[in-house]
Design a protein around this motif. Sequence first.
Motif, mmCIF file in Angstrom:
data_model
loop_
_atom_site.group_PDB
_atom_site.id
_atom_site.type_symbol
_atom_site.label_atom_id
_atom_site.label_comp_id
_atom_site.label_asym_id
_atom_site.label_seq_id
_atom_site.Cartn_x
_atom_site.Cartn_y
_atom_site.Cartn_z
ATOM 1 N N UNK A 171 3.581 10.396 -6.774
ATOM 2 C CA UNK A 171 4.488 11.079 -7.108
ATOM 3 C C UNK A 171 4.764 10.991 -8.807
ATOM 4 N N UNK A 172 4.304 9.834 -9.464
ATOM 5 C CA UNK A 172 4.694 9.669 -10.764
ATOM 6 C C UNK A 172 3.531 10.441 -11.654
ATOM 7 N N UNK A 173 2.102 9.942 -11.619
ATOM 8 C CA UNK A 173 1.415 10.586 -12.580
ATOM 9 C C UNK A 173 1.015 12.169 -11.825
ATOM 10 N N UNK A 174 0.952 12.448 -10.808
ATOM 11 C CA UNK A 174 0.545 13.783 -10.268
ATOM 12 C C UNK A 174 1.485 14.801 -10.177
ATOM 13 N N UNK A 175 2.684 14.409 -9.588
ATOM 14 C CA UNK A 175 3.718 15.456 -9.256
ATOM 15 C C UNK A 175 4.728 15.651 -10.338
ATOM 16 N N UNK A 176 5.268 14.280 -10.912
ATOM 17 C CA UNK A 176 6.227 14.408 -11.861
ATOM 18 C C UNK A 176 5.477 14.570 -13.468
ATOM 19 N N UNK A 196 0.677 -1.163 -0.105
ATOM 20 C CA UNK A 196 -0.002 -0.121 -0.025
ATOM 21 C C UNK A 196 0.965 1.262 -0.079
ATOM 22 N N UNK A 197 2.071 1.195 0.834
ATOM 23 C CA UNK A 197 2.969 2.464 0.644
ATOM 24 C C UNK A 197 3.485 2.510 -0.492
ATOM 25 N N UNK A 198 3.811 1.543 -1.420
ATOM 26 C CA UNK A 198 4.166 1.739 -2.691
ATOM 27 C C UNK A 198 3.012 2.277 -3.677
ATOM 28 N N UNK A 199 2.025 1.802 -3.594
ATOM 29 C CA UNK A 199 0.984 2.094 -4.547
ATOM 30 C C UNK A 199 0.499 3.636 -4.159
ATOM 31 N N UNK A 200 0.434 4.084 -2.978
ATOM 32 C CA UNK A 200 0.202 5.585 -2.886
ATOM 33 C C UNK A 200 1.164 6.382 -3.072
ATOM 34 N N UNK A 201 2.480 6.145 -2.776
ATOM 35 C CA UNK A 201 3.468 6.880 -3.214
ATOM 36 C C UNK A 201 3.841 7.087 -4.561
ATOM 37 N N UNK A 202 3.395 5.813 -5.377
ATOM 38 C CA UNK A 202 3.829 5.924 -6.874
ATOM 39 C C UNK A 202 2.674 6.864 -7.519
ATOM 40 N N UNK A 203 1.371 6.434 -7.075
ATOM 41 C CA UNK A 203 0.358 7.265 -7.478
ATOM 42 C C UNK A 203 0.469 8.910 -7.336
ATOM 43 N N UNK A 209 -0.893 19.146 -4.892
ATOM 44 C CA UNK A 209 -1.246 18.917 -3.481
ATOM 45 C C UNK A 209 -1.772 17.701 -3.245
ATOM 46 N N UNK A 210 -2.849 17.219 -4.018
ATOM 47 C CA UNK A 210 -3.162 15.874 -3.862
ATOM 48 C C UNK A 210 -2.023 14.792 -3.882
ATOM 49 N N UNK A 211 -1.193 14.856 -4.757
ATOM 50 C CA UNK A 211 -0.305 14.126 -4.921
ATOM 51 C C UNK A 211 0.639 13.920 -3.720
ATOM 52 N N UNK A 212 1.073 15.091 -3.047
ATOM 53 C CA UNK A 212 1.782 15.156 -1.946
ATOM 54 C C UNK A 212 0.836 14.368 -0.749
ATOM 55 N N UNK A 257 2.174 11.283 1.405
ATOM 56 C CA UNK A 257 2.313 11.255 3.015
ATOM 57 C C UNK A 257 1.636 10.180 3.410
ATOM 58 N N UNK A 258 0.090 9.727 2.873
ATOM 59 C CA UNK A 258 -0.656 8.689 3.342
ATOM 60 C C UNK A 258 0.061 7.342 3.180
ATOM 61 N N UNK A 259 0.836 7.223 1.694
ATOM 62 C CA UNK A 259 1.802 6.171 1.689
ATOM 63 C C UNK A 259 2.751 5.823 2.721
#
Length: 202
Positions: free
Chosen positions: A133-138, A124-131, A165-168, A172-174
């Motif tokens: 970071x990659x599609x929203x922030x980068x 779950x950490x990987x899924x939330x951090x990836x979602x 902001x949503x990506x951040x 954090x949730x991840x």
Amino acid sequence: MKEKLGLGFKVKGWGKSVGTHKQDGTKTSSLHFGPEQVISPIKEGKGYWKYIPAEAGTIFLTQYDYDLHNKGVFGQFIDIFFRPLIGWGTALSFDVLKRWTEKGELPRWQYVRFCCNILISLLFCFIWVYQGLVPKILAHHPLEISMLSSLTSLTGTKAEAAVTIIGIAEIVFGVVWLLYRNKRLLHAIQLILVFLYFHCQQ
């Protein structure tokens, strides 16, 4: 005395233990040990366990300390990770013992459940951090921006900033999945977020 380090490694050494039992029911056991091989980070160590009767059960206290084989820079660096790891392992083993004696849960299944919880938390950490970071922030993926614009009145740079902001928040949730111990609460929050996500997709 022989101890298993894991991965097939074994350490031989000497050890002696002393126990006391007072009239008030307080019990204390102490251990003094020293591995003979330098493969062990520990040169010599001491620890004690104290059991104090209480109305609600038993108060358990423990403490340990040790000297390193290698007291140089390399030894100090290894100790940064080894000392909290051995403390964490000790706490885990006594928690398993507590559940075994109080609830009858076999240690094997406790460790299986523990490992499953770790793997689920990492997933779950990987899924939330990836979602986040990659599609929203980068990437600032157009689908992310268009979906937010369809749900709100935000467009253009404001929509991009909101997606960031949503990506951040997702990152954090991840990370919280690794740090927060109340996994039931995190599962409940995640179910609510997933429900809201699919509800917004309709």
